[in-house]
Design an enzyme around this catalytic site. Structure first.
Site, mmCIF file in Angstrom:
data_model
loop_
_atom_site.group_PDB
_atom_site.id
_atom_site.type_symbol
_atom_site.label_atom_id
_atom_site.label_comp_id
_atom_site.label_asym_id
_atom_site.label_seq_id
_atom_site.Cartn_x
_atom_site.Cartn_y
_atom_site.Cartn_z
ATOM 1 C CB THR A 244 -1.307 0.136 1.295
ATOM 2 O OG1 THR A 244 0.345 -0.192 2.862
ATOM 3 C CG2 THR A 244 -1.553 -1.262 1.354
ATOM 4 C CE LYS B 85 -15.492 8.421 11.389
ATOM 5 N NZ LYS B 85 -14.168 9.259 10.516
ATOM 6 C CD1 TRP C 102 -19.862 9.629 9.763
ATOM 7 C CD2 TRP C 102 -20.170 8.103 8.684
ATOM 8 N NE1 TRP C 102 -19.366 8.210 10.467
ATOM 9 C CE2 TRP C 102 -19.782 7.368 9.155
ATOM 10 C CE3 TRP C 102 -20.566 6.991 6.708
ATOM 11 C CZ2 TRP C 102 -19.450 5.830 9.498
ATOM 12 C CZ3 TRP C 102 -20.194 5.787 7.530
ATOM 13 C CH2 TRP C 102 -19.550 5.322 8.107
#
Length: 546
Positions: free
Chosen positions: A176, A441, A446
């Site tokens: 990653t 948030k 959200w």
């Protein structure tokens, strides 16, 4: 009956036998053009594998690559796994410190690098603990330093057949990009990549919206635009070889050179992140080739980040057929494609059509996918309820290399937790609304940064935009928009807010989603895979609301 092993070697042998006379071209910006065939490259990969053996590389040894999209990288994609060793493409956009960490963590025995990276290799060489063999790709410009050149390695080898391998042999590893903590390693077996290749080839060949009927009657051309150091180049070097398409390798990414290749080589399909598509559309040379591009109508598959509606519209106006794909490093990568069902009626309304077109799409064969709550229960397919995408597929990595803690966090009940937040529609199509780490948030609710970006991008003065969550004393986080304006265009913070207010008035977003601040910049930071690096932006503007 003896078990028949699913390996990349079986695909490569098929390609040589059936599509051997189809061209593979290396056409880089600097002009070291090579026009070869699959059959010729098949023999070269046998010689390359034997040459690597003579240098001391054997089964299960890891071979790292640091290269652009070249024909030698294509050869390594087949030769290294084919001999039973493990291919490890390195993301050349990462910081040297991260590259050192990744190479040492993986335990790479060999490093094959393009001459462009010779200074970088010399810088990190003293810190590499496991690399014993260095090989350079000079790309026709002459080798730099004393490391053996890959063409000499190929010439030293004999065209010995590849060995019979178990399908459970590890073929590749990848890491990653390390946007949250240290990069994490994933690995993939021959079986995983063979099934991934076959499923992807099936969808590119027959899926409505991806299939090119004319390519059943003629050899079509795929241009390898997505970097091959990024998740197997999305698997396309293997996929389009199996499909029998001609492939063009453009070397280092140069937008002016790529638009020329699309037009002159009559490219029918290519893929890349949204930033690459934007760079092609704004390349100084693009107007010179736009008429030819409109004639060819290449499919451009966007992945790695959401495709904004306005960018999709602009691409379509320029002659491209924009499409969407989705996957992760840990999933080899393809999980979904933005194809259409054979019986599906596409919306006549332009906005609705582009809303469907830019959705994350439908799973490809062998992918089990659910949008789930925190208990892994499916959320309602109402297009509104947010949840995390969790998946099972034969090509999902079984674990993170040497990281049991991260493995426990991401794998639960046999499912891989992607960290992507999405909504699910009644027809099974999904739309990513944010990364779990990027969703804002605010007051316990959200806010989708992607949806805000999509709406801000419709302002005529906006070229690019990123929306981030910035710490707020009362609400926890509040949205802040970071905007690049188009050349010669002008807009104020209030102009952007007023533009968004129209969508509030239309009921598309709630009023409390409006950004608290709009910041104008000249450029946005990018990750090693060409995505906007929101981690950097959050750090840069963490005090923007104080």
């Amino acid at each position: 009956m003896e078990r028949y092993n699913l390996t990349l070697n079986k695909i490569w042998e098929y390609v040589k036998e059936i599509n051997g006379d189809v061209e593979v071209a290396h056409l880089p910006p600097h002009g070291n053009n090579i026009r070869s065939t699959y059959a010729r490259e098949y023999e070269r990969t046998l010689r390359l594998a034997d040459g690597l053996r003579r240098l001391g590389i054997g089964p299960r040894d890891k071979v790292a690559t640091m290269d652009w999209n070249t024909i030698w990288h294509f050869d390594l994609y087949w030769a290294v796994p084919g001999m039973g060793a493990i291919l490890h493409p390195l993301n050349v956009r990462l910081a040297p410190e991260d590259l050192v960490y990744i190479i040492n963590h993986a335990g790479d025995k060999a490093l094959v690098y393009h001459r462009d990276f010779a200074p970088l290799v010399e810088k990190i060489r003293p810190h590499l603990k496991t690399v014993q063999i260095y090989i350079q790709i000079s790309d026709g410009a002459g080798a730099v330093g004393k490391d053996p050149e890959i063409e000499d390695v190929i010439k030293s080898g004999e065209p010995r057949p590849f060995p019979d391998l178990s399908e459970d042999t590890i073929a590749t590893i990848g890491y990653t990009s390390g946007t949250t903590g240290k990069p994490k390693g994933a690995y993939f077996t021959h079986r995983a990549l063979t099934l991934h290749t076959m499923s992807s080839a099936l969808m590119f060949s027959v899926a409505r919206g991806f299939a090119r009927p004319e390519c059943a009657e003629e050899v079509c051309t795929f241009l390898q635009l997505v970097p091959m150091f990024h998740v197997h180049g999305w698997g396309t070097p293997w996929t389009f070889a199996l499909m029998g398409w001609r492939q063009v390798y453009p070397g280092r990414f140069d937008p002016n050179h790529v638009v020329k290749l699309i037009a002159e080589e009559r490219v029918k399909s290519l893929a890349g992140v949204p930033t690459m598509l934007y760079m092609l559309l704004t390349a100084p040379e693009f107007p010179k080739y736009v008429n030819k591009i409109r004639e060819v109508k290449p499919i451009f598959v966007v992945g790695g980040a959401a495709l904004p509606k306005e960018l999709a519209k602009r691409a379509a106006e320029a002659g491209f057929i924009p499409r969407v794909g989705y996957g992760l490093t840990e999933t080899a990568p393809v999980l979904t494609l933005g194809y259409f069902r054979p019986t599906e009626k596409l919306p006549q309304d332009v906005e609705e059509y582009y809303s469907v077109l830019t959705a994350t799409g439908l799973p490809i064969p062998f992918v089990d996918l659910v949008v789930a709550d925190e208990n892994l229960n499916p959320v309602p397919r109402d297009g509104k309820t947010m949840g995390e995408i969790i998946v099972k597929a034969p090509w999902v990595t079984p674990e993170y290399l040497g990281d049991p803690e991260k493995t426990r966090e991401s794998f639960r009940g046999g499912w891989f937790r992607t960290g992507d937040v999405a909504v699910w529609y009644p027809d099974g199509r999904l739309r990513i609304v944010d990364r779990a780490k990027d969703v804002i948030k605010s007051g316990g609710e959200w806010i989708s940064s992607l949806q805000l970006e999509d709406l801000i991008a419709t302002h005529p003065a906006v070229a690019q935009v990123a929306v981030i969550g910035v710490p707020h004393e009362k609400w926890g986080e509040r949205p802040v928009a970071v905007v690049i304006l188009k050349p010669g265009a002008a807009a104020t913070e209030q102009d952007i807010i007023n533009h968004l207010q129209k969508f509030v008035d239309a009921g598309k977003i709630p009023k409390w989603w409006l950004p608290d601040k709009v910041i104008f910049v000249n450029q946005l930071p990018l990750t090693g895979t060409g995505k906007i690096d929101k981690k950097v932006l959050r750090e840069q503007f963490k005090n923007a609301l104080k």
